[in-house]
Design a protein around this motif. Structure first.
Motif, PDB file in Angstrom:
ATOM      1  N   GLU B   4       0.854  -1.191   0.000  1.00 62.30           N
ATOM      2  CA  GLU B   4       0.000   0.000   0.000  1.00 62.30           C
ATOM      3  C   GLU B   4       0.886   1.235   0.000  1.00 62.30           C
ATOM      4  O   GLU B   4       1.569   1.512   0.979  1.00 62.30           O
ATOM      5  N   LYS B   6       2.320   5.017   0.270  1.00 63.03           N
ATOM      6  CA  LYS B   6       1.995   6.220   1.037  1.00 63.03           C
ATOM      7  C   LYS B   6       2.189   7.384   0.092  1.00 63.03           C
ATOM      8  O   LYS B   6       3.259   7.547  -0.486  1.00 63.03           O
ATOM      9  N   ASN B  33      -4.856   6.167   0.184  1.00 63.53           N
ATOM     10  CA  ASN B  33      -3.407   6.251   0.360  1.00 63.53           C
ATOM     11  C   ASN B  33      -2.896   7.677   0.414  1.00 63.53           C
ATOM     12  O   ASN B  33      -1.749   7.924   0.743  1.00 63.53           O
ATOM     13  N   ARG B  35      -2.363  11.368   1.720  1.00 62.92           N
ATOM     14  CA  ARG B  35      -2.448  12.258   2.888  1.00 62.92           C
ATOM     15  C   ARG B  35      -2.336  13.674   2.360  1.00 62.92           C
ATOM     16  O   ARG B  35      -1.316  14.045   1.813  1.00 62.92           O
ATOM     17  N   ALA B  58       7.642   8.875   1.857  1.00 61.69           N
ATOM     18  CA  ALA B  58       6.552   8.912   0.886  1.00 61.69           C
ATOM     19  C   ALA B  58       6.952   8.083  -0.333  1.00 61.69           C
ATOM     20  O   ALA B  58       8.110   8.067  -0.731  1.00 61.69           O
ATOM     21  N   THR B 122      -2.361   6.638  -7.603  1.00 62.35           N
ATOM     22  CA  THR B 122      -2.110   5.593  -6.612  1.00 62.35           C
ATOM     23  C   THR B 122      -1.761   4.272  -7.303  1.00 62.35           C
ATOM     24  O   THR B 122      -0.823   3.581  -6.910  1.00 62.35           O
TER      25      THR B 122
END
Ligand code: FES
Lengths: 288, 145
Positions: B4, B6, B33, B35, B58, B122
């Motif tokens: 997954e 970030k 995912n 932020r 990241a 993503t």
């Protein structure tokens, strides 16, 4: 034809004496004796009697434009510049660090300068590869013509062709050598921030001890800060005690800036530095 | 286990952040995912933020701003465009996959574009795998950053 360094030195001395005696300038930035022939040092002449210490030979590679920003605004300065140095002067004028009226620029056309550390000739591989100053009031010596002109970006081909992993491995190896002496920053005519971002504690941009990620942060950000401003004098790499080829990255960024924004750093007083300027017709292509 | 990613999103307050809001209020689905950090304008983004984000773990960075010409401060994103283009070149020459960094212009009314971009980005970062080059192995504790 080759450059007559002795003659240039004589002319430099007589010009400096004249300017200082007439009171036209307060300081003359030139080169002075070091501990031997091969290691001339940056030198500041403040009165006519200092002038005798001025030297000029093929090892005078330092970029004296570095020292302009150390004097208070309004100081009258005479400065000896070679091709790349004159571009640095233009860039400083563009950035309003110094006024054109306050400068007397003594241009030196030269080629075949030598790196004191390695003895190699300093050419388009590590610098911008120009011979004649772009801007000057007095030219000491004759303009150089008929030398082969090589693109300063030719050396990049090999690195651009590398694949990402190899390039990362290369830069990691090189940047890990850094001992954070900040000689590159001290030698660079464009690095005048006080304090430098890496010296700040709040926010702390990167680790200050010499280890990989601190080094990476320092160098990448420095490359970025010099984007569109680096005039490719190669002084950072010559100053580096552990021989990191910083010039490669600077050249690459300069090349990209030239391609994207259509302007090379320090070529004309009228320009604005590429990154504090924009054109409405800039396309989104540059982000792809 | 599936990877997954970030992803750090840096969004301008006036367009992309509002667009993200719209995506939320219209109940569009997009991966979690991302932020998001809100800044007042895309030209507020210091390129060091991006380098630092990669260092602090990241896997991708998505920057959102108003469409060129639409910036709340008139010209902010025109400067940002040039600046971030250079950032991209630097990352690329240092050896980071260019696909990990993206700049998108998303306006306040483009909630669905926001959702689309985030989904697509993503996926792209997921395919590139974890970003290990810049990442600091031992993360400093938050107080020390
Ligand atoms: S306010 Fe949105 S990019 Fe400037």
């Amino acid at each position: 034809m080759s450059i007559n360094f002795k003659q240039i030195e004589e002319k430099l001395k007589s010009e400096a004496t004249k300017l200082l005696e007439e009171g036209k300038v307060g300081v003359v930035l030139a080169y002075g004796k070091g501990y031997d022939e091969n290691h001339p040092l940056p030198f500041v002449a403040r009165k006519a009697s200092d002038v005798e210490n001025i030297v000029f030979n093929e090892y005078c590679t330092a970029n004296m434009a570095r020292y302009i920003v150390r004097y208070p605004r309004g100081t009258k300065i005479a400065i000896a510049v070679k091709a790349a140095d004159s571009r640095a002067v233009i860039q400083l004028i563009q950035e309003d660090k110094v006024k054109r009226e306050d400068l007397v620029i003594l241009g030196i056309p030269a080629y075949g300068m030598k790196n004191a550390k390695t003895g190699e000739v300093v050419d388009s591989k590590t610098t911008c590869g120009m011979y004649n100053p772009v801007i000057y009031d007095t030219l000491l010596g004759e303009e150089v013509h008929g030398q082969s002109v090589v693109s300063p970006y030719d050396v990049l081909a090999e690195y651009e062709a590398m694949d990402k992993e190899a390039r990362w491995a290369f830069w990691k190896k090189e940047l890990d050598k850094c001992i954070r002496c900040y000689a590159c920053r001290k030698a660079c005519p464009m690095c005048y921030c006080d304090p430098c971002f890496i010296d700040q504690n709040k926010p702390k941009w990167g680790e200050k001890s010499p280890e990989s990620h601190g080094n990476l942060m320092y160098h990448l950000t420095r490359f970025h800060h010099l984007a569109g401003r680096c005039i490719d004098c190669g002084e950072c790499s010559r100053a580096c005690p552990v021989d990191i080829p910083l010039y490669l990255f600077h050249k690459k960024v300069a090349k990209d800036c030239e391609e994207m924004f259509g302007q090379a750093a320090g070529m004309s007083i009228e320009d604005k530095p590429a990154l504090v300027n924009f054109r409405v017709e800039d396309s989104d292509k540059i982000l792809e | 286990m599936d990877f997954e990613p970030k992803i750090l999103g840096i969004a301008c307050n006036w367009c992309t952040y509002t667009g993200a809001d719209l995506a939320g209020t219209t109940r569009l689905q997009y991966p979690q995912n991302l932020r998001v950090v809100r800044v007042m304008c895309s030209s507020r983004i210091n390129p060091s933020f991006i380098f630092r984000a990669f260092q602090l773990g990241a896997d991708g960075v998505l920057v959102g701003g108003c469409h060129p010409g639409d910036c709340h401060y008139n010209t902010g994103n025109l400067y940002a465009r040039r600046r971030l283009a250079v950032t991209r070149k630097i990352l690329e020459f240092a050896g980071i996959e260019p696909g990990r960094f993206r700049v998108e212009w998303i306006s306040a009314s483009e909630g669905n574009k926001f959702a689309e971009v985030v989904t697509e980005f993503t996926e792209q970062v997921r395919n590139l795998g974890p970003q290990t080059k810049f990442k600091i192995e031992q993360l400093p504790t938050p107080e020390k950053i």
